[in-house]
Design a protein around this motif. Structure first.
Motif, PDB file in Angstrom:
ATOM      1  N   PHE A 154     -31.848 -15.229  -8.743  1.00  0.00           N
ATOM      2  CA  PHE A 154     -32.082 -14.681  -7.530  1.00  0.00           C
ATOM      3  C   PHE A 154     -31.399 -15.574  -6.482  1.00  0.00           C
ATOM      4  CE2 PHE A 154     -35.064 -15.101  -3.905  1.00  0.00           C
ATOM      5  CZ  PHE A 154     -35.114 -13.945  -3.352  1.00  0.00           C
ATOM      6  N   LEU A 155     -31.775 -17.011  -6.513  1.00  0.00           N
ATOM      7  CA  LEU A 155     -31.103 -17.788  -5.567  1.00  0.00           C
ATOM      8  C   LEU A 155     -29.477 -17.944  -5.427  1.00  0.00           C
ATOM      9  CD1 LEU A 155     -33.086 -21.153  -5.917  1.00  0.00           C
ATOM     10  CD2 LEU A 155     -33.383 -19.338  -4.282  1.00  0.00           C
TER      11      LEU A 155
ATOM     12  N   ASP B 176     -31.195 -27.839  -9.086  1.00  0.00           N
ATOM     13  CA  ASP B 176     -30.817 -26.396  -9.032  1.00  0.00           C
ATOM     14  C   ASP B 176     -29.316 -26.178  -9.557  1.00  0.00           C
ATOM     15  OD1 ASP B 176     -30.624 -23.743  -8.586  1.00  0.00           O
ATOM     16  OD2 ASP B 176     -32.647 -23.816  -7.799  1.00  0.00           O
ATOM     17  N   GLU B 177     -29.138 -25.117 -10.469  1.00  0.00           N
ATOM     18  CA  GLU B 177     -27.774 -24.987 -10.697  1.00  0.00           C
ATOM     19  C   GLU B 177     -27.055 -24.160  -9.511  1.00  0.00           C
ATOM     20  OE1 GLU B 177     -27.373 -20.722 -12.993  1.00  0.00           O
ATOM     21  OE2 GLU B 177     -29.052 -22.077 -13.850  1.00  0.00           O
ATOM     22  N   ASN B 178     -27.616 -24.105  -8.329  1.00  0.00           N
ATOM     23  CA  ASN B 178     -26.915 -23.280  -7.272  1.00  0.00           C
ATOM     24  C   ASN B 178     -26.628 -24.595  -6.385  1.00  0.00           C
ATOM     25  OD1 ASN B 178     -27.186 -20.266  -7.972  1.00  0.00           O
ATOM     26  ND2 ASN B 178     -29.227 -20.854  -8.364  1.00  0.00           N
TER      27      ASN B 178
ATOM     28  N   LEU C 278     -40.717 -14.014  -2.745  1.00  0.00           N
ATOM     29  CA  LEU C 278     -40.332 -13.684  -3.877  1.00  0.00           C
ATOM     30  C   LEU C 278     -39.615 -14.753  -5.087  1.00  0.00           C
ATOM     31  CD1 LEU C 278     -39.482 -11.171  -5.508  1.00  0.00           C
ATOM     32  CD2 LEU C 278     -37.335 -10.901  -4.547  1.00  0.00           C
ATOM     33  N   ALA C 279     -39.183 -15.634  -4.165  1.00  0.00           N
ATOM     34  CA  ALA C 279     -38.540 -16.782  -5.472  1.00  0.00           C
ATOM     35  C   ALA C 279     -40.000 -17.303  -5.748  1.00  0.00           C
ATOM     36  CB  ALA C 279     -37.838 -17.715  -4.518  1.00  0.00           C
ATOM     37  N   GLU C 280     -40.890 -17.776  -5.063  1.00  0.00           N
ATOM     38  CA  GLU C 280     -42.096 -18.699  -5.621  1.00  0.00           C
ATOM     39  C   GLU C 280     -42.745 -17.631  -6.699  1.00  0.00           C
ATOM     40  OE1 GLU C 280     -42.998 -21.537  -5.283  1.00  0.00           O
ATOM     41  OE2 GLU C 280     -41.153 -21.512  -3.804  1.00  0.00           O
ATOM     42  N   LEU C 281     -42.713 -16.149  -6.407  1.00  0.00           N
ATOM     43  CA  LEU C 281     -43.322 -15.439  -7.532  1.00  0.00           C
ATOM     44  C   LEU C 281     -42.720 -15.365  -8.768  1.00  0.00           C
ATOM     45  CD1 LEU C 281     -44.279 -12.422  -4.938  1.00  0.00           C
ATOM     46  CD2 LEU C 281     -46.048 -14.031  -6.240  1.00  0.00           C
TER      47      LEU C 281
END
Length: 326
Positions: free
Chosen positions: A16-17, A54-56, A3-6
């Protein structure tokens, strides 16, 4: 992960992350994640999805560091060591180096593998030179560790880190080791770091491994990584003498990994006139693997980043899964 790749890059993926990380944190606080098969895969997923930019990043590193201490299962904790290395970045690597140096005994090998993955990926990406302290801490851990099952992880890590300064130490370990699992990891490690001075010793060990198929296969992979083709004729002769399916399979995979065109004619001869049905059958298998156009075994694309905690028999088990096929 899919899903993340999509979702691709940008704000949607980042949100999402953030929800994945926040969901794990909330579930931990409420003690909802009782089953290790739920947490382990999520930990593995973070390794594939988060990076230093990544901000996460900070929240993910904080979460994984906490899970390494209070995870509900040993495997869940151990996965964090590899994943933190896979994510990389200063915060993650600082934590993992500390764990390799002074962490709990069972966690150190996993953390070392994480550093190996980190170093290998940086090398493959042509990134900034690795901090020499990373190699030093893994090397020191190898020297002070006694159990061979732990030392094997440190050896593989040094191989992934391409630490040629450790090659003499690993070669001595190969000469002295009497534990099969450790010896075969040493062969692969020496191959990964391109320790050309180890070729003769690994070749000698291969010739003594006819009744130890796993050791035979892994040591041959080490020779393949070192570009040694001269072992091919010995492997074909061993196939003619082999007695068990496991040895035939190991020899076929070894010949396939080395992939020398000079093995084709003798394998064809063995396929036609081999002394046993198994010898003829596995000569054909070896021919197929030698002729494979891919750099890595055909099932690598399936096994890479596999969810180990949720594997099913169609993937692996009872020798009938897709990953069990040569």
């Amino acid at each position: 992960v899919l899903l993340a790749e999509l979702l691709g890059g940008g704000r949607l993926r980042s949100l999402f992350l953030a929800n994945v990380v926040g969901g794990i944190q909330l579930a931990r606080r409420r003690r909802l994640l009782q089953e290790p098969p739920v947490v382990g895969p999520l930990v593995l997923a973070l390794g594939q999805l988060v990076d230093e930019d990544d901000e996460n990043y900070s929240s993910a590193i904080k979460l994984l560091s906490a899970l390494s201490k209070d995870g509900r299962s040993a495997q869940e904790k151990f996965f964090t060591g590899v994943v933190l290395g896979q994510i990389g970045g200063k915060k993650a690597i600082k934590f993992v180096v500390k764990e390799v140096t002074s962490g709990k005994r069972l966690y150190r090998p996993w953390a070392a593998l994480g550093l190996g993955v980190h170093g290998y990926e940086k090398s493959e990406a042509g990134g900034v030179a690795l901090d020499p302290g990373v190699r030093l801490c893994v090397n020191a851990a190898l020297k002070k560790t006694k159990p061979p099952e732990y030392k094997g992880a440190f050896a593989i890590s040094l191989g992934l880190l391409k630490d040629k300064t450790a090659s003499r130490e690993l070669l001595k370990e190969l000469e002295d080791a009497n534990v099969e699992s450790y010896k075969r990891y040493l062969g692969v490690a020496l191959g990964l770091m391109n320790a050309l001075d180890a070729v003769d010793e690994i070749r000698a060990e291969v010739k003594k491994s006819l009744r130890r198929p796993e050791q035979l296969q892994q040591l041959s992979i080490g020779l393949g990584l070192l570009g040694d083709k001269d072992i091919v004729q010995d492997l074909i002769e061993m196939m003619g003498k082999a007695k068990t399916t496991s040895v035939f399979a190991a020899l076929a995979q070894a010949l396939g990994f080395i992939g020398d065109a000079r093995s084709i004619d003798p394998l064809l001869e063995l396929a036609k006139n081999g002394p046993t049905g198994d010898a003829r059958a596995f000569a054909i298998v070896a021919l197929g693997i030698v002729g494979d156009k891919e750099e890595f075994p055909w099932n690598t694309k399936i096994s890479e980043n596999m969810n180990y905690r949720a594997s099913v028999t169609s993937l692996t088990g009872s020798a009938v899964g897709i990953l069990d096929i040569l």
